[in-house]
Scaffold this active site. Structure first.
Site, PDB file in Angstrom:
ATOM      1  N   ASN A  36       1.172  -2.511   5.172  1.00 12.38           N
ATOM      2  CA  ASN A  36       0.598  -1.015   5.316  1.00 12.38           C
ATOM      3  C   ASN A  36      -0.863  -1.221   4.548  1.00 12.38           C
ATOM      4  O   ASN A  36      -1.831  -0.318   4.978  1.00 12.38           O
ATOM      5  CB  ASN A  36       1.411  -0.098   5.138  1.00 12.38           C
ATOM      6  N   GLY A  92       0.788  -1.192  -0.100  1.00 10.98           N
ATOM      7  CA  GLY A  92      -0.050  -0.055  -0.028  1.00 10.98           C
ATOM      8  C   GLY A  92       0.822   1.132   0.137  1.00 10.98           C
ATOM      9  O   GLY A  92       0.714   2.359   0.706  1.00 10.98           O
ATOM     10  N   THR A 123       1.578   3.469  -2.455  1.00  5.64           N
ATOM     11  CA  THR A 123       1.242   4.578  -3.435  1.00  5.64           C
ATOM     12  C   THR A 123       0.855   5.875  -2.966  1.00  5.64           C
ATOM     13  O   THR A 123       0.601   6.610  -3.472  1.00  5.64           O
ATOM     14  CB  THR A 123       0.472   4.109  -4.746  1.00  5.64           C
ATOM     15  N   TYR A 158     -13.901  -0.918  10.369  1.00  2.27           N
ATOM     16  CA  TYR A 158     -12.453  -0.347  10.407  1.00  2.27           C
ATOM     17  C   TYR A 158     -11.986  -0.760  11.673  1.00  2.27           C
ATOM     18  O   TYR A 158     -10.931  -1.189  11.768  1.00  2.27           O
ATOM     19  CB  TYR A 158     -12.298   0.989  10.042  1.00  2.27           C
TER      20      TYR A 158
END
Length: 247
Positions: A80, A7, A9, A155
């Protein structure tokens, strides 16, 4: 140091990949789009991008194979990759959604990415590190308040699960030469997970760059052997002073 950042980017992942690359590490960063990952990596010294969907076992195997080959091994895995509340409630910062209102497919998508994804990538990397004689795994977490906040299903549970997973990973890997640590910002952070316009509403948010100093330290010789720690980025300097004072 040869690091794989999932992750990587945008948001926290990009901040950590950038900090590691700037500090001299060779970094493989991943994204669901390989083209986008390569484009982002092209802006960092010595970095390259890899396509990875952490929910897909075959994608994980291919990506880790590619990273291991191109890097010549993986010294550090930064777990991540994740998705946030926007996927199930685009207005989650201002309009709370009760857990019974969360669609089941949305719940599964967040759990599969944020929890199962950490497991799948670590499961693929850890045996390679063990065979190589050592390595470092850093799992990115969040504040405990986020894990318990009203309206934060799925989440919160996904991050609570990933934290428990990290502790068990650390227990399983104790005294093996492969270390496992948790790292979290320590407060709401400016990332792509926030609804548009949230930052401009006057709330106080941390910048993603807060993750830079602790991740670079965790990659350093000074952090060799540091294991099963929960490091809060905003408290990192004080934590490090206290730790050095105890030695």
């Amino acid at each position: 140091m040869k690091a794989l950042v999932t992750g990587g980017t945008n948001g926290l992942g990009l901040a950590m990949a950038s900090a590691l690359a700037t500090a001299g590490a060779t970094v493989a960063l991943t994204g669901r789009s390989g083209e986008h990952a390569n484009s982002v990596a092209g802006e960092l010294p010595g970095a390259f991008g890899i396509e990875l969907d952490v929910r897909d076992e075959s994608s994980v195997t291919r990506a880790v194979d590619q990273a291991w080959s191109r890097l010549g091994g993986i010294d550090m895995l930064v777990n991540n990759a994740g998705i946030g509340m926007r996927t199930v409630n685009p207005r989650f910062m201002t309009h709370s959604q009760a857990f019974w209102e969360v669609p089941a497919d949305g719940f599964r998508a967040v759990i599969e990415t944020n929890l199962t994804g950490y497991f799948l990538v670590a499961r693929e990397v850890a045996p390679r590190m063990l065979a190589a004689g050592g390595g470092r795994i850093v799992n990115i977490s969040v504040s405990e308040s986020t894990m318990q906040r009203a309206g934060f299903v799925p989440y919160g549970p996904s991050r609570a699960g990933s934290e428990s997973l990290s502790r068990i990973m650390a227990a399983d890997l104790r005294d093996t030469g492969v270390t496992v640590n948790l790292l979290l910002p320590g407060g709401p952070t400016v990332t792509g997970m926030l609804p548009p316009g949230t930052v401009s509403e006057g709330r106080r948010f941390l910048e993603s760059a807060v993750m830079g100093p602790p991740i670079v330290w965790l990659a350093s010789d000074d952090a060799a052997g540091v294991h099963d720690e929960r490091i809060v980025a905003v408290e990192f300097e004080r934590w490090l002073r206290d730790r050095n004072g105890r030695r």
